[in-house]
Design an enzyme around this catalytic site. Structure first.
Site, PDB file in Angstrom:
ATOM      1  N   HIS A  31      54.743  12.607  44.756  1.00 10.56           N
ATOM      2  CA  HIS A  31      53.751  12.048  44.045  1.00 10.56           C
ATOM      3  C   HIS A  31      54.065  10.459  43.667  1.00 10.56           C
ATOM      4  O   HIS A  31      55.263  10.088  43.862  1.00 10.56           O
ATOM      5  CB  HIS A  31      53.889  12.680  42.482  1.00 10.56           C
ATOM      6  N   ASP A  43      62.685   9.774  42.828  1.00  7.26           N
ATOM      7  CA  ASP A  43      61.400  10.645  42.175  1.00  7.26           C
ATOM      8  C   ASP A  43      60.307   9.493  41.939  1.00  7.26           C
ATOM      9  O   ASP A  43      60.229   9.077  40.686  1.00  7.26           O
ATOM     10  CB  ASP A  43      62.142  11.315  40.753  1.00  7.26           C
ATOM     11  N   GLU A  79      52.166  12.892  38.316  1.00  8.04           N
ATOM     12  CA  GLU A  79      52.929  14.197  38.313  1.00  8.04           C
ATOM     13  C   GLU A  79      53.525  14.346  36.782  1.00  8.04           C
ATOM     14  O   GLU A  79      53.426  15.136  36.176  1.00  8.04           O
ATOM     15  CB  GLU A  79      53.734  14.258  39.522  1.00  8.04           C
ATOM     16  N   GLU A  80      54.159  13.262  36.556  1.00  7.84           N
ATOM     17  CA  GLU A  80      55.114  13.114  35.626  1.00  7.84           C
ATOM     18  C   GLU A  80      54.498  13.620  34.101  1.00  7.84           C
ATOM     19  O   GLU A  80      55.396  14.055  33.182  1.00  7.84           O
ATOM     20  CB  GLU A  80      55.850  11.721  35.487  1.00  7.84           C
ATOM     21  N   ASP A 107      59.691  16.597  46.544  1.00  5.53           N
ATOM     22  CA  ASP A 107      59.988  15.907  45.288  1.00  5.53           C
ATOM     23  C   ASP A 107      61.228  16.292  44.829  1.00  5.53           C
ATOM     24  O   ASP A 107      61.414  16.896  43.803  1.00  5.53           O
ATOM     25  CB  ASP A 107      59.039  16.648  44.468  1.00  5.53           C
ATOM     26  N   HIS A 179      64.881  10.346  36.326  1.00  4.93           N
ATOM     27  CA  HIS A 179      64.387   9.936  35.095  1.00  4.93           C
ATOM     28  C   HIS A 179      65.297   8.990  34.040  1.00  4.93           C
ATOM     29  O   HIS A 179      65.494   8.829  32.885  1.00  4.93           O
ATOM     30  CB  HIS A 179      64.029  10.974  34.105  1.00  4.93           C
TER      31      HIS A 179
HETATM   32 ZN    ZN Z   1      59.070  14.210  40.747  1.00  2.56          ZN
END
Ligand code: ZN
Length: 228
Positions: A31, A43, A79-80, A107, A179
């Site tokens: 993504h 990510d 995606e998030e 991912d 994140h």
């Molecule tokens: Zn991801």
């Protein structure tokens, strides 16, 4: 932080056209968006880089050496915030579900891949075993039967019936950075990244050149709950 409203983003799709069955597709991707604290290197910059590199390497082959089927690389949007790109892809392509032979998504950072698994019907087990055998020299073990590893962006299409393979990665430190402001390129080991690319090249090429299909088929609509 604040919520600034909505805007339109796009899935980015590239394709290496197959040698003899161009309308059949092996789908790989990651993504494009990331959480806004770090740079999104693990990510999911890694997943986009790994799968795009795999498509690029296969695309560099002379046309006569390309696999029979097409390899489609998708960098999914958003995606998030709730798999919006993956859901839009499934909705847009549900009429071509059977042509999507199998999918795999990267991912989970760039840690080494240690296992390969897919939940496919009996008629596809020989093709799956051939892929597993080719992955073994990369240190990748065949996963146990019945497991599958569909990534988040592919899960909406998988729910409709597309077959999925999982290339399981070492995620020992993934959630140390995920994140956070520490999701930066220096966390990626180039050797592990290269192993991932090699694995996706191997998987995508052999799946796109396999005899027979991997069992993608529309799932029957879930029965409506009985009225009370
Ligand atoms: Zn991801």
């Amino acid at each position: 932080m604040s919520w600034d409203g909505e805007y339109t983003s796009q899935n980015v799709v590239g394709e290496i056209t197959g040698r003899s069955k161009p309308n059949e597709v092996v789908l790989i991707g990651g993504h494009l968006d990331s959480w806004d604290l770090g740079t999104g290197a693990i990510d999911d910059g890694a997943g986009v880089a790994i799968t795009m590199a795999a498509g690029h390497l296969i695309g560099q082959l002379p046309k006569a050496q390309r696999p029979a089927r097409s390899i489609r690389v998708v960098a999914f949007a958003n995606e998030e915030q709730g798999l919006w790109g993956g859901r839009a892809y499934a909705e847009a392509h549900k009429a071509q579900l059977r042509q999507h032979q199998i999918g795999a998504e990267s991912d989970f950072g760039a840690g080494r891949i240690y296992a390969f698994k897919a939940d496919v019907p009996a008629h596809a087990q020989a093709a799956l075993a051939q892929i597993a055998q080719a992955l073994a020299p990369l240190g990748i073990a065949a996963g146990s039967a019945g497991e599958e590893g569909c990534g988040p962006d592919l899960s909406p299409f998988h729910a409709l019936g597309m077959a999925c393979a999982g290339l399981a990665q070492d995620g020992t430190d993934y959630f140390d950075y995920h994140h956070t402001p520490d999701d930066t390129l220096d966390k990626i080991d180039p050797a592990a990244l290269a192993q991932n690319v090699a694995a996706y090249v191997t998987f995508a090429y052999l799946a796109a050149d396999a005899d027979g299909d991997f069992g993608s088929a529309p799932k029957p609509e879930a029965a409506a709950p009985a009225a009370k």
